[in-house]
Every structure is written in C-alpha cells, then in structure tokens.
Scaffold this active site. Structure first.
Site, PDB file in Angstrom:
ATOM      1  N   ARG A  79       4.179   2.513  -2.374  1.00  0.00           N
ATOM      2  CA  ARG A  79       4.314   3.022  -3.734  1.00  0.00           C
ATOM      3  C   ARG A  79       4.650   1.841  -4.645  1.00  0.00           C
ATOM      4  O   ARG A  79       5.408   0.947  -4.264  1.00  0.00           O
ATOM      5  CB  ARG A  79       5.422   4.079  -3.832  1.00  0.00           C
ATOM      6  CG  ARG A  79       5.036   5.454  -3.308  1.00  0.00           C
ATOM      7  CD  ARG A  79       3.991   6.137  -4.199  1.00  0.00           C
ATOM      8  NE  ARG A  79       3.660   7.476  -3.737  1.00  0.00           N
ATOM      9  CZ  ARG A  79       2.648   7.778  -2.921  1.00  0.00           C
ATOM     10  NH1 ARG A  79       1.855   6.822  -2.449  1.00  0.00           N
ATOM     11  NH2 ARG A  79       2.404   9.024  -2.574  1.00  0.00           N
ATOM     12  N   GLU A  98       0.516   4.006 -12.901  1.00  0.00           N
ATOM     13  CA  GLU A  98      -0.896   4.146 -12.497  1.00  0.00           C
ATOM     14  C   GLU A  98      -1.619   5.063 -13.456  1.00  0.00           C
ATOM     15  O   GLU A  98      -1.055   6.102 -13.814  1.00  0.00           O
ATOM     16  CB  GLU A  98      -0.978   4.696 -11.075  1.00  0.00           C
ATOM     17  CG  GLU A  98      -0.442   3.693 -10.064  1.00  0.00           C
ATOM     18  CD  GLU A  98      -0.545   4.154  -8.612  1.00  0.00           C
ATOM     19  OE1 GLU A  98      -1.143   5.214  -8.355  1.00  0.00           O
ATOM     20  OE2 GLU A  98      -0.018   3.458  -7.746  1.00  0.00           O
ATOM     21  N   THR A 103       0.848  -1.203   0.000  1.00  0.00           N
ATOM     22  CA  THR A 103       0.000   0.000   0.000  1.00  0.00           C
ATOM     23  C   THR A 103       0.881   1.249   0.000  1.00  0.00           C
ATOM     24  O   THR A 103       0.389   2.334   0.294  1.00  0.00           O
ATOM     25  CB  THR A 103      -0.896   0.041   1.265  1.00  0.00           C
ATOM     26  OG1 THR A 103      -0.064  -0.190   2.410  1.00  0.00           O
ATOM     27  CG2 THR A 103      -2.004  -0.979   1.222  1.00  0.00           C
ATOM     28  N   HIS A 132      -5.316   2.371  -5.977  1.00  0.00           N
ATOM     29  CA  HIS A 132      -4.653   3.358  -5.103  1.00  0.00           C
ATOM     30  C   HIS A 132      -5.721   3.999  -4.194  1.00  0.00           C
ATOM     31  O   HIS A 132      -5.966   5.193  -4.262  1.00  0.00           O
ATOM     32  CB  HIS A 132      -3.915   4.428  -5.917  1.00  0.00           C
ATOM     33  CG  HIS A 132      -2.813   5.080  -5.131  1.00  0.00           C
ATOM     34  ND1 HIS A 132      -1.620   5.467  -5.677  1.00  0.00           N
ATOM     35  CD2 HIS A 132      -2.733   5.418  -3.805  1.00  0.00           C
ATOM     36  CE1 HIS A 132      -0.853   6.020  -4.750  1.00  0.00           C
ATOM     37  NE2 HIS A 132      -1.511   5.992  -3.603  1.00  0.00           N
TER      38      HIS A 132
HETATM   39  C1  GLV Z   1      -1.149   8.288  -1.024  1.00  0.00           C
HETATM   40  O1  GLV Z   1      -0.619   7.410  -1.620  1.00  0.00           O
HETATM   41  C2  GLV Z   1      -0.440   9.256  -0.273  1.00  0.00           C
HETATM   42  O2  GLV Z   1       0.796   9.348  -0.381  1.00  0.00           O
HETATM   43  O3  GLV Z   1      -1.082   9.999   0.476  1.00  0.00           O
END
Ligand code: GLV
Length: 368
Positions: free
Chosen positions: A260, A289, A258, A311
């Site tokens: 990058r 993405e 979750t 995402h």
């Molecule tokens: C989402 O990926 C963020 O960096 O807030």
C-alpha cells in the site's frame, strides 16, 4: 420469497457476477470505470440492498454501516487489502465483510519480482532508447548499466502469504534473503528453504550457498540490495519507510512496493532519491491513487531510477476475473456474498472462509 439485492460498485467481471444472477439475486451494477460517489453507495444502502460488492476505491465507513444496520448483510471486497473498510464499525453493527486472499498471492509476488528486475536492470530506459531511435552502437557500459539481482541480498519486510511467495520467486536467483516481520515469524518456512539452498549448493545446481534468516528491521534495511514491502496498511505500518528507514538503506539499494502506498513516506522517498541515498525504486502503489499529476516522483531527472505502475500487481487475467473462487478474485468475491446470503456454513459468518471480521461473530460459535 424475498429476492436479495446486491449492489456492485464496480464491474468486477461478468462471469463471476453472473453467478449472483444464477442464485436468483437482483444485481445492481455501477458499471462505469470510475468509482461511484460515496453518496450513491449510501443511497443504495439506505434503499435496503442486502449485499455490497466494493473495491479498494470505496470508503466504507461508519456512515455506511449505520445506514445499513438493519438491512445490509454483507460487504464483499474485491481485494485482499481492506484498509478502506472501517472494521470496528463493521463489528459494532455486526456486518460481516469478506476479502479475496490467496488467489492473488502468486500474481502479486511475481509482479513484485518483475518490477525489481525492471528497475535494477533498467528495462524501461533501455526500451525507450530503442523506441526513440537513440541507440547508436553497442558499447560495454554506455549509455546505461543495470545492477544484477542474482546472488544479491533481498530484504523482505512482511512474511505473510505474499511475502513468502515473493521469497520463493527470489530463490531461483540464488539470493540471500533477510526476512523481517513484526508480527509473526515462520521458522519452519525458513528452515525448509535453507535446506533447499544447501541441497542446491551441494548438488552444484548453485554456485553459492544462499542463506535465509529473520533479521531486525534495521539489519534488513542496512543489508538489503533490494528491499521489498509486503505488509498491510495499519496505523503501525503507516510511513514505515520514512526518513530514518531510508537513511539505513545502502546507496546502491532498490526499494520495491506492491503493498500500500502509505507504507512509504513519498516526500521522504523523493528526498532520498534526489540525494542519492538509495539507487532506485519501483512502486505499484501510492499515497494518493491515481498518482497526482504534480507528484515529485514524476521528476524527469529521476526517471531512469524510478518505475511507476498503476496498482497493477494482481492484474493477471485469471487472477482478476476467474469466476472460480479457487482461482480468481472475482469468483472469491461473489462467493463471499453467496456464503452469507445463501446461509452456507450454517449461516455462521465465523465459519465462512472469506469473512475477515470473524471476531464480531465469535459468540455464535461459543453459544453452540
Ligand atoms: C490490491 O491491492 C489488493 O489488496 O487486492
């Protein structure tokens, strides 16, 4: 008096943006769903906007900073990650940029935990079976079995804010926790949790005495039934999970990302899945993405073992939209703009809580 101009590259939330209007600023909003072309951002900066509100989709590089060198006062990113912003260029031009840490910590951590369960307990194939009317009878192990999380070992790579919040979610599942962090280890946190585990075991609230400790990257990968990634993207973490890292993982282990996309080498991941080197993966972020239409991760043969999300981790309603800077990303983002333009904290970016590149302003403090 000059009216400050703010260009937002995205509608981050009407209520929060309204706070800028209440301040008397002129808001120019790019309110389409897709991000604006870089040329438009450049044009706006050249036209003299005082502040930019950006998302992780906007490439904020040397060219943008150069264009804003005498006029642009702040860039406020509506995200905690800021790998799309050239920090060195920001520092060269002495332009502060802000981010939205903390307010998305819990939402992101719980999402990581939920997708861990989603992939390992096969929630998606189970639901599909029902929806596609292919569920014929109850059976002890057909057509699917999942893997439990309770009592298993989770390797947490990166123990910053989100990594630690994720660990706290895992404590409810009596998991053993192997932490790895190449930059900073928080032994107090670990000791408190070990005390909690001991107490739960002693008072018979848990059947087993869970453990938590720091481990090397290798040991964490070798022993995790689950490996969850919580590191920022930087040159040192690019493709941290490559062929050799995946080789270390157990064939029964699941990878959760979750953070990058580029932390994981997707080609290597695809090979590892194909060759059953790991059991499965749940990904909320990708090297490119949106995920390209021909990504091998879409391979139908892998569908049962691969969960793909858009995402989405921080996308809780309050987390994304609340205008309150203590609650929502949108609120914290506009607060970053207001702090700079309204000259809060004595106008000193070094003292402003959401400014990331404080190092560029250190001299202001030492001069006092
Ligand atoms: C989402 O990926 C963020 O960096 O807030």
């Amino acid at each position: 008096m000059k009216k400050y101009r703010v260009f937002a590259t995205c509608d981050i939330g009407a209520e929060a943006l309204h706070r800028l209007v209440e301040q008397g600023y002129e808001l120019e909003l790019y309110d389409r769903v897709d991000p604006p072309p870089k040329d438009l951002i450049l044009e706006k900066v050249k036209s003299g906007v005082d502040a930019l509100i950006t998302t992780l989709r906007d490439e904020i590089d040397e060219e943008i900073f150069q264009a804003g060198k005498n006029t642009l006062k702040v860039i406020a990113q509506d995200a905690v990650g800021f790998d799309n912003i050239d920090r060195e260029a920001a520092n060269r031009y002495q332009i502060p940029f802000t981010n939205t840490p903390e307010v998305l910590t819990e939402a992101t951590a719980e999402f990581a935990f939920f997708i861990l369960g989603c992939v390992s307990r096969k929630l998606y194939p189970s639901e599909r079976l029902v929806r596609e009317k292919k569920w014929k009878t109850w059976h002890p192990y057909l057509p699917l079995l999942g893997d439990e999380a309770t009592g298993k070992t989770v390797a947490v790579i990166g123990t910053g804010r989100i990594g630690k919040a994720f660990i706290l979610k895992c404590t409810g599942m009596d998991m053993d926790i192997l932490c790895h962090d190449a930059l900073a280890e928080d032994h107090e946190f670990i000791a408190s949790l070990q005390e909690l585990f001991d107490l739960k075991f002693k008072s018979r609230l848990s059947k087993r005495r869970s453990t938590i400790r720091y481990a090397s990257f290798k040991e964490a990968l070798q022993n995790g039934d689950y490996v969850s990634l919580h590191v920022p993207l930087a040159p040192e973490t690019h493709h941290l999970i490559d062929d050799s890292a995946l080789d270390l993982m157990k064939p029964t282990a699941y990878l959760i990302n979750t953070s990058r996309g580029s932390i994981v080498d997707e080609q290597a991941l695809y090979r590892a899945l194909k060759e059953n080197q790991i059991a499965g993966v749940a990904l909320d972020v990708f090297e490119q993405e949106p995920l390209s239409e021909d990504s091998p991760l879409r391979d139908e043969q892998l569908e049962e073992r691969v969960r793909l999300f858009h995402h989405f981790a921080s996308a809780g309603r309050q987390t994304r939209l609340s205008p309150d800077p203590e609650v929502g990303m949108a609120g914290r983002c506009v607060q970053g703009v207001i702090d700079v333009l309204a000259g809060h904290y004595g106008g000193d970016p070094f003292r402003m809580p959401y400014v990331v590149n404080k190092e560029a302003f250190k001299s202001l403090v030492s001069d006092q």
